[in-house]
Design a protein around this motif. Structure first.
Motif, PDB file in Angstrom:
ATOM      1  N   GLY A   1       0.829  -1.198   0.000  1.00 54.89           N
ATOM      2  CA  GLY A   1       0.000   0.000   0.000  1.00 54.89           C
ATOM      3  C   GLY A   1       0.859   1.242   0.000  1.00 54.89           C
ATOM      4  N   LEU A   2       0.391   2.277  -0.705  1.00 54.38           N
ATOM      5  CA  LEU A   2       1.136   3.530  -0.857  1.00 54.38           C
ATOM      6  C   LEU A   2       0.308   4.670  -0.280  1.00 54.38           C
ATOM      7  CD1 LEU A   2       3.559   5.053  -2.225  1.00 54.38           C
ATOM      8  CD2 LEU A   2       2.140   5.173  -4.276  1.00 54.38           C
ATOM      9  N   THR A   3       0.877   5.408   0.676  1.00 55.35           N
ATOM     10  CA  THR A   3       0.152   6.531   1.264  1.00 55.35           C
ATOM     11  C   THR A   3       0.270   7.762   0.369  1.00 55.35           C
ATOM     12  OG1 THR A   3       1.972   7.534   2.519  1.00 55.35           O
ATOM     13  CG2 THR A   3       0.836   5.654   3.539  1.00 55.35           C
ATOM     14  N   ALA A   4      -0.511   8.770   0.671  1.00 57.49           N
ATOM     15  CA  ALA A   4      -0.505  10.010  -0.115  1.00 57.49           C
ATOM     16  C   ALA A   4       0.827  10.741  -0.025  1.00 57.49           C
ATOM     17  CB  ALA A   4      -1.632  10.920   0.354  1.00 57.49           C
ATOM     18  N   THR A   5       1.621  10.434   0.987  1.00 57.88           N
ATOM     19  CA  THR A   5       2.919  11.094   1.150  1.00 57.88           C
ATOM     20  C   THR A   5       4.077  10.270   0.600  1.00 57.88           C
ATOM     21  OG1 THR A   5       3.145  10.173   3.387  1.00 57.88           O
ATOM     22  CG2 THR A   5       2.141  12.365   3.177  1.00 57.88           C
ATOM     23  N   GLY A   6       3.754   9.153  -0.067  1.00 55.77           N
ATOM     24  CA  GLY A   6       4.792   8.349  -0.698  1.00 55.77           C
ATOM     25  C   GLY A   6       5.414   7.288   0.185  1.00 55.77           C
ATOM     26  N   VAL A   7       4.801   7.048   1.343  1.00 51.60           N
ATOM     27  CA  VAL A   7       5.292   6.010   2.252  1.00 51.60           C
ATOM     28  C   VAL A   7       4.640   4.677   1.886  1.00 51.60           C
ATOM     29  CG1 VAL A   7       5.433   5.261   4.660  1.00 51.60           C
ATOM     30  CG2 VAL A   7       5.649   7.689   4.083  1.00 51.60           C
ATOM     31  N   ILE A  25      10.255 -11.729   8.498  1.00 57.76           N
ATOM     32  CA  ILE A  25       9.146 -12.138   9.359  1.00 57.76           C
ATOM     33  C   ILE A  25       7.823 -11.835   8.662  1.00 57.76           C
ATOM     34  CG2 ILE A  25       8.029 -11.785  11.590  1.00 57.76           C
ATOM     35  CD1 ILE A  25      10.782 -10.788  12.624  1.00 57.76           C
ATOM     36  N   ASP A  26       6.949 -12.839   8.537  1.00 51.54           N
ATOM     37  CA  ASP A  26       5.627 -12.616   7.970  1.00 51.54           C
ATOM     38  C   ASP A  26       4.868 -11.588   8.809  1.00 51.54           C
ATOM     39  OD1 ASP A  26       6.347 -14.625   6.247  1.00 51.54           O
ATOM     40  OD2 ASP A  26       4.939 -16.113   7.032  1.00 51.54           O
ATOM     41  N   ARG A  27       4.030 -10.804   8.155  1.00 47.97           N
ATOM     42  CA  ARG A  27       3.282  -9.751   8.852  1.00 47.97           C
ATOM     43  C   ARG A  27       1.790  -9.874   8.550  1.00 47.97           C
ATOM     44  NH1 ARG A  27       7.043  -7.734  12.476  1.00 47.97           N
ATOM     45  NH2 ARG A  27       8.995  -7.229  11.374  1.00 47.97           N
ATOM     46  N   ARG A  28       0.981  -9.855   9.604  1.00 46.03           N
ATOM     47  CA  ARG A  28      -0.475  -9.895   9.450  1.00 46.03           C
ATOM     48  C   ARG A  28      -1.072  -8.499   9.356  1.00 46.03           C
ATOM     49  NH1 ARG A  28      -2.646 -14.712  13.486  1.00 46.03           N
ATOM     50  NH2 ARG A  28      -1.288 -16.366  12.684  1.00 46.03           N
ATOM     51  N   ALA A  29      -0.273  -7.502   9.639  1.00 44.44           N
ATOM     52  CA  ALA A  29      -0.711  -6.110   9.554  1.00 44.44           C
ATOM     53  C   ALA A  29       0.362  -5.337   8.789  1.00 44.44           C
ATOM     54  CB  ALA A  29      -0.901  -5.525  10.952  1.00 44.44           C
ATOM     55  N   PRO A  30       0.018  -4.181   8.210  1.00 40.57           N
ATOM     56  CA  PRO A  30       0.979  -3.433   7.407  1.00 40.57           C
ATOM     57  C   PRO A  30       2.265  -3.094   8.166  1.00 40.57           C
ATOM     58  CG  PRO A  30      -1.230  -2.590   7.045  1.00 40.57           C
ATOM     59  CD  PRO A  30      -1.333  -3.573   8.159  1.00 40.57           C
ATOM     60  N   ALA A  31       3.394  -3.363   7.512  1.00 37.51           N
ATOM     61  CA  ALA A  31       4.711  -3.049   8.063  1.00 37.51           C
ATOM     62  C   ALA A  31       5.365  -2.000   7.175  1.00 37.51           C
ATOM     63  CB  ALA A  31       5.576  -4.304   8.127  1.00 37.51           C
ATOM     64  N   LEU A  32       6.014  -1.036   7.793  1.00 39.56           N
ATOM     65  CA  LEU A  32       6.643   0.058   7.068  1.00 39.56           C
ATOM     66  C   LEU A  32       7.852  -0.432   6.275  1.00 39.56           C
ATOM     67  CD1 LEU A  32       6.842   3.170   6.588  1.00 39.56           C
ATOM     68  CD2 LEU A  32       8.334   3.234   8.603  1.00 39.56           C
ATOM     69  N   VAL A  33       7.920  -0.084   4.993  1.00 38.71           N
ATOM     70  CA  VAL A  33       9.112  -0.353   4.189  1.00 38.71           C
ATOM     71  C   VAL A  33      10.205   0.606   4.641  1.00 38.71           C
ATOM     72  CG1 VAL A  33      10.085  -0.260   1.860  1.00 38.71           C
ATOM     73  CG2 VAL A  33       7.805  -1.228   2.222  1.00 38.71           C
ATOM     74  N   VAL A  34      11.366   0.063   4.994  1.00 39.84           N
ATOM     75  CA  VAL A  34      12.414   0.899   5.567  1.00 39.84           C
ATOM     76  C   VAL A  34      13.079   1.758   4.496  1.00 39.84           C
ATOM     77  CG1 VAL A  34      12.844  -0.737   7.432  1.00 39.84           C
ATOM     78  CG2 VAL A  34      14.181  -0.900   5.318  1.00 39.84           C
ATOM     79  N   GLY A  35      13.697   2.845   4.942  1.00 42.73           N
ATOM     80  CA  GLY A  35      14.376   3.765   4.033  1.00 42.73           C
ATOM     81  C   GLY A  35      13.640   5.085   3.949  1.00 42.73           C
ATOM     82  N   ILE A  42       3.986   1.609  -6.797  1.00 44.64           N
ATOM     83  CA  ILE A  42       4.556   0.340  -6.354  1.00 44.64           C
ATOM     84  C   ILE A  42       3.859  -0.802  -7.080  1.00 44.64           C
ATOM     85  CG2 ILE A  42       5.356   1.038  -4.068  1.00 44.64           C
ATOM     86  CD1 ILE A  42       2.703  -0.060  -2.954  1.00 44.64           C
ATOM     87  N   SER A  43       4.531  -1.958  -7.122  1.00 44.27           N
ATOM     88  CA  SER A  43       3.958  -3.152  -7.734  1.00 44.27           C
ATOM     89  C   SER A  43       4.538  -4.384  -7.061  1.00 44.27           C
ATOM     90  CB  SER A  43       4.264  -3.178  -9.239  1.00 44.27           C
ATOM     91  OG  SER A  43       3.725  -4.341  -9.839  1.00 44.27           O
ATOM     92  N   ALA A  44       3.675  -5.280  -6.574  1.00 44.81           N
ATOM     93  CA  ALA A  44       4.114  -6.490  -5.889  1.00 44.81           C
ATOM     94  C   ALA A  44       4.039  -7.690  -6.819  1.00 44.81           C
ATOM     95  CB  ALA A  44       3.257  -6.740  -4.655  1.00 44.81           C
TER      96      ALA A  44
END
Length: 260
Positions: A1-7, A25-35, A42-44
């Motif tokens: 997911g991409l926020t309006a601020t590019g995060v 580590i698998d995540r059941r809730a959204p985890a922040l992409v570092v950097g 974005i495309s998964a």
């Protein structure tokens, strides 16, 4: 997911670092992409993810066994790494184990797995860095699928390349192609989506067409019959977006209502 601020936030399976949060580590809730990168799109893919920052620079993270991160290596990464070549892309699409980008001139580049010719460079050699798709075509839209890729050129003509065992290239042959082949039917499309054994596209009137494998009805023509060429999706709806994967397809109509 991409926020309006590019995060960017990601969630789900993370065996190879495809969530980009610096872990496996698998995540059941959204985890922040570092950097500190501010992404514009974005495309998964299967086990990797790619994104573009505002200036068109591409970054990818996750599984890199076939070079799908495009950073010149075959090493997995659980943080974003820059795609080599200093390209400035306007679109990016992550497929099964390959990725593709479209630059401002309409030139298409792909990298990663190429076992069926899905990179479109006339070979079946995997690439760890972007290679130009053969044919000098100028594309307006691009979509990487499981083992094939499709694009719509600036005139609305659809081309596909890669695996064709399920007729997902839409050229009526069933034969793989390592260079772009013209989709049958003479349709003028605006958008296209490459799935696993199937492909769907929207024409200038908003009508959706699909072709390829249909054992679950994912072509939307009211049957489970495979199609070698584009077949009209029934219902008379006018669509704005479409996305197909392995066994189902979803689309947004012009009012924003979703259909699958």
């Amino acid at each position: 997911g991409l926020t309006a601020t590019g995060v960017v936030y990601c969630w789900g399976s993370n065996n190879y670092g495809g969530l980009g949060d610096g872990t496996n580590i698998d995540r059941r809730a959204p985890a922040l992409v570092v950097g500190s990168i501010s992404f514009s799109s974005i495309s998964a893919g299967n086990s990797h993810t790619c994104g573009l920052e505002g200036n068109g620079a591409a970054y990818c993270w996750g599984l890199n066994s076939s070079g799908q991160l495009g950073n010149g290596t075959g090493v997995n990464s659980n943080i974003s790494v820059p795609v080599t070549g200093a390209h400035s892309f306007t679109q990016i699409s992550s497929g099964g184990d390959h990725s593709c980008g479209l630059d401002a001139s309409g030139a298409a580049y792909c990298w990663g797995s190429n076992s069926s010719g899905q990179l479109g460079d006339g070979t079946t050699i995997a690439r760890t860095s972007p290679v130009l798709v053969s044919g000098s075509k100028k594309f307006a839209f691009l979509s990487a699928g499981q083992s094939h890729t499709c694009g719509v050129d600036i005139n609305g003509i659809a081309y596909c390349w890669g695996e064709n065992s399920e007729n997902q290239l839409g050229d009526g042959t069933g034969t793989d192609s390592s260079t772009p082949v013209n989709v049958d039917g003479g349709h003028i499309f605006t958008r296209i989506s490459s799935g696993e054994g199937n492909t769907c596209a929207i024409d200038t009137n908003g009508a959706a067409y699909c072709w390829g494998h249909s054992s679950f009805g994912q072509l939307g023509d009211g049957t489970t019959d495979d199609r070698k060429s584009p077949e009209l999706v029934i219902g008379g709806l006018s669509f704005a977006q479409i996305s197909t994967r392995f066994a189902h397809t979803c689309s947004l109509d012009v009012s924003g209502a979703a259909y699958c």
